[in-house]
Design an enzyme around this catalytic site. Structure first.
Site, short mmCIF file in Angstrom:
data_model
loop_
_atom_site.label_atom_id
_atom_site.label_comp_id
_atom_site.label_asym_id
_atom_site.label_seq_id
_atom_site.Cartn_x
_atom_site.Cartn_y
_atom_site.Cartn_z
N PRO A 2 -65.34 -86.13 -34.87
CA PRO A 2 -66.01 -87.08 -35.74
C PRO A 2 -65.02 -88.06 -36.36
O PRO A 2 -64.02 -87.66 -36.95
CB PRO A 2 -66.63 -86.20 -36.82
CG PRO A 2 -66.37 -84.79 -36.41
CD PRO A 2 -65.19 -84.83 -35.52
N GLU A 3 -65.31 -89.31 -36.20
CA GLU A 3 -64.54 -90.37 -36.83
C GLU A 3 -65.43 -91.03 -37.88
O GLU A 3 -66.51 -90.51 -38.17
CB GLU A 3 -64.07 -91.38 -35.77
CG GLU A 3 -63.34 -90.71 -34.61
CD GLU A 3 -62.86 -91.69 -33.55
OE1 GLU A 3 -62.63 -92.87 -33.89
OE2 GLU A 3 -62.74 -91.29 -32.38
N HIS A 93 -69.90 -69.21 -34.73
CA HIS A 93 -68.92 -69.99 -35.49
C HIS A 93 -69.52 -70.68 -36.71
O HIS A 93 -69.06 -71.72 -37.13
CB HIS A 93 -68.23 -71.03 -34.61
CG HIS A 93 -67.71 -70.46 -33.32
ND1 HIS A 93 -66.67 -69.55 -33.28
CD2 HIS A 93 -68.09 -70.64 -32.04
CE1 HIS A 93 -66.44 -69.21 -32.03
NE2 HIS A 93 -67.29 -69.86 -31.26
N ARG A 116 -63.40 -74.37 -33.45
CA ARG A 116 -61.94 -74.36 -33.45
C ARG A 116 -61.32 -74.11 -34.82
O ARG A 116 -60.10 -74.00 -34.93
CB ARG A 116 -61.40 -75.67 -32.85
CG ARG A 116 -61.65 -75.73 -31.34
CD ARG A 116 -61.24 -77.05 -30.75
NE ARG A 116 -59.81 -77.18 -30.62
CZ ARG A 116 -59.23 -78.24 -30.04
NH1 ARG A 116 -59.97 -79.22 -29.56
NH2 ARG A 116 -57.94 -78.31 -29.94
N ARG A 160 -44.15 -104.27 -39.59
CA ARG A 160 -44.06 -102.95 -38.96
C ARG A 160 -43.79 -103.08 -37.47
O ARG A 160 -44.36 -103.91 -36.80
CB ARG A 160 -45.36 -102.17 -39.14
CG ARG A 160 -45.63 -101.76 -40.56
CD ARG A 160 -47.01 -101.13 -40.60
NE ARG A 160 -47.42 -100.75 -41.94
CZ ARG A 160 -47.24 -99.53 -42.44
NH1 ARG A 160 -46.67 -98.60 -41.72
NH2 ARG A 160 -47.64 -99.26 -43.65
#
Length: 297
Positions: A2-3, A93, A116, A160
């Site tokens: 998920p972003e 889970h 996970r 940068r």
DNA sequence: AAACAAACCTGTGCGC
DNA sequence: TGCGCACAGGTTTGTT
């Protein structure tokens, strides 16, 4: 997984279905999910509290509670928040269960599921965020939640030598973008992922800014991206549809649909798969920038 | 400062 | 069919 768009979709589900409700009971299975504090701290911190709001910063979900504390949930790679009827069979889970007090729509449980176990559930005191959740205090601006104008973006990039891909993934610089959307944003802006951030001209910064907002906005509108493994689903268990709009992520070898001339390449930068079009993202560095290139796979 | 690699875990998909 | 390996949306930590 998920972003920003996926987390925002979950946040909206919480705002619609969980905000205003009270937690009657808390169960914590695997202690690893609450490793930041402890099983008892999460149980004590959530039992009997009412959830006042659902906010988001980057990929962090933040729910202020009437106790004065805040509930933080980070889904990391495989975490899910699911709203289910009370008593429903829990999937494998399922590490944290919040049983909500019944309301007009019935009896529900909020599940945190995470194969996970990279994800986290934390109850913390927002007055002590710097100590209890330091990475949250060091997050960069969120393009949607905080706004991020061209001037600010230009200043974040300026000077940068870091590659654009790495910079977009750095949550201290900009919060919320992950591997899928970094590739899609750079493609939409026609910028090569290896291009040094500080080499962008004004028009490139404008293109990046436009692409970032357009892609993220559209992805939120589509409910995020659900890939073939169905790993990401929203609070009600539904997938998103933005994967249908991906132009480069997961499309290695395909003809570029944007320009029709190039082929989508796949490489690895910083251990993350990276996708770009060989034609429309070919210009990447003025001669005076020393080249350090992504290794093609 | 910047770029890796490894670590944290489990599940899935692929080649043989 | 089965086995072993590569790989996965994230982030931190330690090393060049």
């Amino acid at each position: 997984m998920p972003e920003l768009p996926e987390v925002e979709t979950v946040r909206r589900g919480l705002a619609d279905h969980v905000v205003g409700r009270t937690v009657a009971r808390v169960e914590v299975g695997r202690e690893r999910t609450v490793r930041r504090t402890s099983r008892q701290a999460v149980i004590d911190g959530l039992t009997g509290v009412t959830i006042l709001a659902a906010d988001r910063r980057g990929k962090y979900l933040l729910c202020p509670l009437d106790s004065g504390d805040t509930l933080m949930v980070h889904l990391r790679m495989t975490g899910q928040l699911l709203l289910a009827p009370a008593g429903a069979v829990r999937p494998p889970h399922t590490h944290v269960v919040l049983t909500l007090t019944p309301n007009a729509s019935g009896r529900h449980e909020l599940w945190f599921v995470d194969p996970r176990t990279f994800g986290e559930v934390v109850v913390f005191d927002p007055d002590h965020v710097a100590v209890e959740l330091p990475e949250l205090a060091h997050l960069g601006p969120d393009p949607l939640a905080d706004g991020l104008d061209v001037g600010v973006l230009g200043r974040l990039l300026g000077g940068r030598r870091t590659r654009l891909k790495a910079l977009l993934l750095d949550q201290h610089v900009i919060a919320g973008i992950g591997n899928i959307y970094a590739d899609e944003i750079l493609h939409a802006a026609r910028l090569h992922p290896d291009r040094p951030a500080g080499s962008l001209r004004r028009r490139d910064v404008v293109a990046l800014h436009d692409a970032m907002h357009r892609i993220l906005f559209n992805a939120v509108g589509a409910g995020g991206s659900t890939l073939g493994d169905n790993q990401y689903v929203d609070l009600m268990g539904s997938g998103g549809s933005y994967q249908d709009d991906h132009q480069v992520y997961g499309k290695a070898g395909a003809r570029c649909t944007t320009c029709g001339r190039g082929v989508v390449r796949r490489g690895v930068t910083g251990g993350r798969s990276t996708h770009w079009c060989s034609w429309c993202q070919r210009v990447w560095a003025p001669r005076h920038w020393k080249a350090a290139s992504t290794t093609e796979v």
